[in-house]
Scaffold this active site. Structure first.
Site, PDB file in Angstrom:
ATOM      1  N   TRP A   1       0.825  -1.208   0.000  1.00 43.01           N
ATOM      2  CA  TRP A   1       0.000   0.000   0.000  1.00 43.01           C
ATOM      3  C   TRP A   1       0.852   1.247   0.000  1.00 43.01           C
ATOM      4  CZ3 TRP A   1      -4.371  -0.317  -2.061  1.00 43.01           C
ATOM      5  CH2 TRP A   1      -5.117  -1.500  -1.955  1.00 43.01           C
TER       6      TRP A   1
ATOM      7  N   LYS B   1     -10.547  -2.176   9.924  1.00 43.94           N
ATOM      8  CA  LYS B   1      -9.673  -3.149  10.581  1.00 43.94           C
ATOM      9  C   LYS B   1      -9.784  -3.025  12.104  1.00 43.94           C
ATOM     10  CE  LYS B   1      -6.670  -2.643   6.586  1.00 43.94           C
ATOM     11  NZ  LYS B   1      -6.699  -3.889   5.816  1.00 43.94           N
TER      12      LYS B   1
ATOM     13  N   ASP C   1      -0.265   6.674   7.284  1.00 41.74           N
ATOM     14  CA  ASP C   1      -1.325   5.709   6.982  1.00 41.74           C
ATOM     15  C   ASP C   1      -1.316   4.691   8.116  1.00 41.74           C
ATOM     16  OD1 ASP C   1      -2.762   3.488   6.210  1.00 41.74           O
ATOM     17  OD2 ASP C   1      -1.937   3.406   4.189  1.00 41.74           O
TER      18      ASP C   1
END
Lengths: 387, 387
Positions: B122, B223, B199
């Protein structure tokens, strides 16, 4: 004790107007009422979805369970709307307000022109949002008429060759709708070579329409096709090849189409909810059956307005919405009292938008007939007491 | 009969590894497991939320019920993270993938530089997404190391004056994390005058952190802090005045901050779910307590790896993630068998990402201790049978 608590302690008592389930009748303009059988199914499946041993809130967007849910949602959507294979069905985030800029960002070159028909509050915002992406102009402006109706064809002044024409099929705040006398969809006659883009947020799948009349149709799900957090976008495939400017991947229709709405983690539960609503629409008999019921439901309330000297509707008759009924009493004080007393009688969210004042009854697909009857009865009784 | 059905018919039988509730242990990398008490509460409140007579899915985003939910969610988030008043707490849509371009679009001028630390899949995507908005460069690239660890400070090569440095605190796919030996957060020493953008998708609120170390922290909720469809953004107020380019209103942090995440209809239910998870985190004793538990949970699985010659971990020890444990058996065939047999024993979603192969056990906040114990027991048993 809150008013809502009072309501529930009255269950089985003498108060006439409330849902058989003991919940409030919810006239919210959106997010709005869902079919109760859909809510019941969601209750079960957030614990265990399709016997997977995992709830829908906890499923990966790549898991087989969600694969099936997404594919069924797209297939059911196509079945409901008779959507042909040269249109994509997309689920996107950011609401219809994001579509307001995504449409021109993806489809309009800086030197090209698009025409906007400004029939309400959101149509005004849509027009504003589009202005940074090309030459957009208002082909008709409903502000001078306080948005009491949508235009006749002869009143619309087109550009010489707009790439597209943007319209809003139902104006939630003012309670107007593009319609023929029988409530079915009326469309403007647009210039040849243009395509129609339609914000159908508040009446999508409330009546039949032919998607072939449009290049793009979009709708936030939270009124007629699900919950807040996802928007439905129907787009003709040839438009995906337009590329007037560089855009981040997340903002490109073609990326969303290529990746079948899963370029990244999509809003799993909102998509799931749209899927449940689509199956409910199919069980109701599809759009023709829903439209007939919606005509009858709205008539219950409009009949009260038409036979009253106490209530005044906001919309002109030929543009009256089947989804949002806007009206007022003779005074703001009585409007306030109406909203309060209706609440105590089990009907919530009847206050009109600040732009119109008065009241607004949103009677989307999922509002039961009984809710409309209860409101009509309450309106008559309120008029008797205060008229 | 599906494997999941087999599982359920075994309830109360001899199979050892499954949840006390009869559901699967869900090791999904995200969307992932939620606390069961949170799911139970959501089941009730999608029928009737806070005794309003209306379910949370059907509440207007402007209704008093949702006003309270949103304000409590922000307040609880501030309490959990000790987030001071000069930071905004935003709920946005489009996932972290949208944040990947929103950060440079809102904060980086076309002639300015930002440094990216590329520690995983990512992080690679994030770096790519940023490239259309300014001079971005990789201050460190973990690809040659197969992303088995995050860098030491001495390995990072900074630009002369980057506006910001982007990092990813936990790399879901490779199972690495910025951490000290005790599992607490380690940060790179960034150039003076820069701010950190993080992030934190897969480890936010799994351990303490000081938001004052960051200009921006963002995380998809699915998550550790809720469900897919909303992202949490923590942003320092002074950054809201940066305006390197014109952007549509929906893409501006300052508009989202000004309108308190409600410029348009927000994803009501996903925000509601984050609110429930925040209250659950507070009931657990906050981030310190969760961190201690997460250290112990991960240790159950890492202890098996460390005492085995059968399993190999992907991440180097000093970078091992407390959230995502990545490992493999001696062969792909055994990996496949492991995933299948674990499923039959009540443990789902253990297959690793295609970039790493093997297995991945995601053990977020809501994964119960029992789930980790069950997996560790299964791993030992599988090794005995196949080692």
């Amino acid at each position: 004790m809150s008013m809502a608590q009072t309501l529930r302690t009255n269950e089985g008592g003498s108060s006439g107007a409330r849902s058989a389930s003991g919940r409030m009748y919810n006239f919210s303009a959106g997010p709005g009422v869902l079919p109760e059988e859909v809510v019941r199914q969601a209750q079960e499946e957030i614990w265990d979805c399709r016997q997977s041993g995992i709830g829908i809130l906890e499923h990966s967007h790549r898991a087989p369970t969600f694969d099936a849910i997404l594919h069924e949602a797209v297939a059911d959507c196509r079945a409901i709307g008779d959507i042909p294979s040269d249109y994509h069905v997309l689920f996107m985030t950011g609401g219809a307000t994001s579509q307001n800029f995504l449409v021109p960002a993806n489809l309009l070159g800086q030197e090209e022109t698009a025409d906007y028909i400004t029939t309400g509050y959101w149509a005004e915002r849509t027009f504003e949002h589009a202005q940074m992406f090309g030459k957009v102009r208002e082909a008709w402006d409903g502000r001078p008429l306080a948005h009491r109706r949508v235009p006749e064809d002869a009143e619309i002044s087109w550009s010489s060759s707009p790439v597209y024409v943007h319209m809003c099929s139902n104006n939630t705040i003012y309670g107007t709708q593009w319609r023929l006398a029988d409530g079915s969809l009326r469309l403007p006659k647009i210039p040849p070579g243009s395509f129609l883009v339609c914000d159908m947020c508040s009446d999508i799948f409330s009546r039949p329409f032919d998607v072939r009349d449009f290049g793009v149709v979009y709708a936030g799900a939270q009124k007629n096709v699900g919950v807040a957090g996802v928007s439905l976008v129907l787009i003709r495939d040839d438009l995906l090849s337009r590329k007037p400017r560089e855009l981040p991947l997340m903002l490109q229709y073609r990326v969303m189409a290529r990746d079948e709405s899963r370029h990244n983690t999509p809003p799993v539960f909102p998509i799931y909810m749209s899927g449940l609503v689509f199956k409910w629409i199919l069980r109701q008999g599809g759009l023709g059956a829903l439209h007939a019921r919606n005509v009858a439901k709205a008539a219950l309330i409009y009949d009260v307005l038409d036979s009253s000297t106490f209530y005044t509707g906001h919309a002109e008759r030929a543009s009256r919405s089947l989804m949002n009924v806007t009206f007022r009493t003779p005074s703001e004080k009585l409007d306030d009292l109406f909203v309060r007393e209706a609440y105590d009688a089990g009907m919530d969210n009847l206050r009109g938008h600040r732009a119109t004042g008065g009241m607004r009854a949103s009677v989307y697909n999922a509002m039961p007939d009984e809710g409309c009857k209860a409101l009509a009865d309450f309106m008559r009784e309120f008029e008797r007491r205060h008229g």
